[in-house]
Motif scaffolding. Sequence first.
Motif, short mmCIF file in Angstrom:
data_model
loop_
_atom_site.label_atom_id
_atom_site.label_comp_id
_atom_site.label_asym_id
_atom_site.label_seq_id
_atom_site.Cartn_x
_atom_site.Cartn_y
_atom_site.Cartn_z
N LEU A 132 0.85 -1.19 0.00
CA LEU A 132 0.00 0.00 0.00
C LEU A 132 0.89 1.24 0.00
CD1 LEU A 132 -2.78 1.39 0.35
CD2 LEU A 132 -2.45 1.13 2.80
N ASN A 133 0.82 2.02 -1.04
CA ASN A 133 1.57 3.26 -1.14
C ASN A 133 0.80 4.37 -0.43
OD1 ASN A 133 2.99 5.51 -1.86
ND2 ASN A 133 2.75 5.25 -4.06
N VAL A 134 1.38 4.93 0.64
CA VAL A 134 0.69 5.96 1.41
C VAL A 134 1.32 7.33 1.28
CG1 VAL A 134 -0.28 4.35 3.09
CG2 VAL A 134 1.95 5.39 3.51
N GLY A 135 2.38 7.46 0.49
CA GLY A 135 3.01 8.75 0.32
C GLY A 135 4.29 8.64 -0.45
N SER A 136 5.09 9.71 -0.36
CA SER A 136 6.33 9.75 -1.10
C SER A 136 7.37 10.59 -0.38
CB SER A 136 6.09 10.33 -2.50
OG SER A 136 5.63 11.67 -2.40
N VAL A 137 8.62 10.32 -0.70
CA VAL A 137 9.73 11.15 -0.23
C VAL A 137 10.54 11.47 -1.48
CG1 VAL A 137 11.78 11.26 1.22
CG2 VAL A 137 9.79 9.96 1.99
N ARG A 138 10.78 12.77 -1.70
CA ARG A 138 11.50 13.20 -2.90
C ARG A 138 12.61 14.17 -2.52
NH1 ARG A 138 6.04 14.90 -5.55
NH2 ARG A 138 5.16 12.87 -5.96
N TYR A 139 13.66 14.15 -3.30
CA TYR A 139 14.73 15.13 -3.17
C TYR A 139 14.53 16.14 -4.30
CZ TYR A 139 19.38 17.18 -2.92
OH TYR A 139 20.42 18.05 -2.79
N ILE A 140 14.20 17.40 -3.93
CA ILE A 140 13.92 18.42 -4.93
C ILE A 140 14.68 19.70 -4.58
CG2 ILE A 140 12.13 19.87 -5.97
CD1 ILE A 140 10.15 17.62 -5.48
N ASN A 141 15.42 20.22 -5.52
CA ASN A 141 16.13 21.49 -5.35
C ASN A 141 16.92 21.57 -4.05
OD1 ASN A 141 15.07 22.43 -7.79
ND2 ASN A 141 13.23 23.19 -6.79
N GLY A 142 17.64 20.53 -3.73
CA GLY A 142 18.50 20.54 -2.56
C GLY A 142 17.80 20.27 -1.24
N GLY A 143 16.53 19.89 -1.27
CA GLY A 143 15.80 19.64 -0.02
C GLY A 143 14.89 18.44 -0.15
N MET A 144 14.47 17.95 0.99
CA MET A 144 13.56 16.80 1.02
C MET A 144 12.12 17.29 1.00
SD MET A 144 15.62 14.30 1.02
CE MET A 144 14.53 12.93 1.32
N GLN A 145 11.30 16.59 0.26
CA GLN A 145 9.87 16.87 0.22
C GLN A 145 9.14 15.59 0.59
OE1 GLN A 145 8.29 17.69 -3.67
NE2 GLN A 145 6.37 18.48 -2.87
N TYR A 146 8.30 15.67 1.61
CA TYR A 146 7.54 14.52 2.07
C TYR A 146 6.08 14.73 1.69
CZ TYR A 146 11.68 13.97 4.94
OH TYR A 146 12.98 13.82 5.35
N GLY A 147 5.48 13.73 1.12
CA GLY A 147 4.08 13.83 0.73
C GLY A 147 3.29 12.64 1.26
N THR A 148 2.12 12.93 1.81
CA THR A 148 1.22 11.88 2.28
C THR A 148 0.01 11.89 1.37
OG1 THR A 148 1.93 12.24 4.56
CG2 THR A 148 -0.14 11.06 4.25
N ASN A 149 -0.38 10.73 0.86
CA ASN A 149 -1.53 10.67 -0.03
C ASN A 149 -2.75 11.29 0.63
OD1 ASN A 149 0.00 9.37 -1.93
ND2 ASN A 149 -0.81 7.35 -1.52
N SER A 150 -3.41 12.18 -0.11
CA SER A 150 -4.59 12.84 0.43
C SER A 150 -5.67 13.00 -0.64
CB SER A 150 -4.19 14.20 1.00
OG SER A 150 -5.24 14.75 1.76
N ASP A 151 -5.58 12.25 -1.70
CA ASP A 151 -6.50 12.31 -2.83
C ASP A 151 -7.90 11.86 -2.40
OD1 ASP A 151 -7.94 11.59 -5.24
OD2 ASP A 151 -6.00 11.53 -6.27
N ARG A 152 -8.89 12.69 -2.68
CA ARG A 152 -10.28 12.38 -2.34
C ARG A 152 -10.70 11.00 -2.87
NH1 ARG A 152 -15.07 14.69 -0.92
NH2 ARG A 152 -14.24 16.78 -0.70
N ARG A 153 -10.16 10.63 -4.03
CA ARG A 153 -10.56 9.35 -4.65
C ARG A 153 -10.11 8.14 -3.85
NH1 ARG A 153 -7.77 10.50 -10.23
NH2 ARG A 153 -6.23 11.16 -8.69
N LEU A 154 -9.18 8.34 -2.92
CA LEU A 154 -8.68 7.23 -2.10
C LEU A 154 -9.42 7.12 -0.77
CD1 LEU A 154 -4.85 7.86 -2.59
CD2 LEU A 154 -6.30 6.23 -3.82
N LYS A 155 -10.37 8.01 -0.53
CA LYS A 155 -11.01 8.10 0.79
C LYS A 155 -12.50 7.82 0.72
CE LYS A 155 -7.59 11.51 2.16
NZ LYS A 155 -7.34 12.84 2.71
N GLU A 156 -13.05 7.40 1.85
CA GLU A 156 -14.49 7.21 1.97
C GLU A 156 -14.91 7.61 3.38
OE1 GLU A 156 -15.16 3.08 1.10
OE2 GLU A 156 -14.27 2.39 2.97
N ASN A 157 -16.20 7.72 3.60
CA ASN A 157 -16.74 8.11 4.91
C ASN A 157 -16.16 9.46 5.36
OD1 ASN A 157 -18.16 5.62 5.04
ND2 ASN A 157 -16.31 4.65 5.81
N ILE A 158 -16.04 10.40 4.44
CA ILE A 158 -15.46 11.72 4.72
C ILE A 158 -16.47 12.57 5.47
CG2 ILE A 158 -14.53 13.81 3.67
CD1 ILE A 158 -13.71 12.01 1.25
#
Length: 122
Positions: free
Chosen positions: A1-27
């Motif tokens: 299960l992929n729940v996010g990402s870690v990327r190296y961008i422009n000399g820094g770390m970027q952390y992302g957590t999946n938050s797409d409405r299409r992945l959620k229910e009972n909102i």
Amino acid sequence: LNVGSVRYINGGMQYGTNSDRRLKENIKASKLGLEEILQLKPKEFNFKNHSDHTHLGLIAQEAYKVIPNVVSKGPDNTVSAQNHRANPWSIDYSKIVPYLVNAVKQQQKQIEKLEKEIKKLK
């Protein structure tokens, strides 16, 4: 299960957590926020064997009592607890952000209410 990402961008770390409405229910809207944030107790501390730098943060065991879903628990029993460095309790600080957003919104409502009351008194 992929729940996010870690990327190296422009000399820094970027952390992302999946938050797409299409992945959620009972909102539904949450009222959690200010009350929980006010119960958290930030501390200044040094990590053992690294006493040259003071940190500011939360103690995971204390935060767990207030917002358990932001904490990953380590061992509870005495034998495993002696090996706490291998499996320490940890906090995902990014999960506290929605509580902070709601806390600011709740405080803003309080401010606006007080401003109206002040205006009436003038």
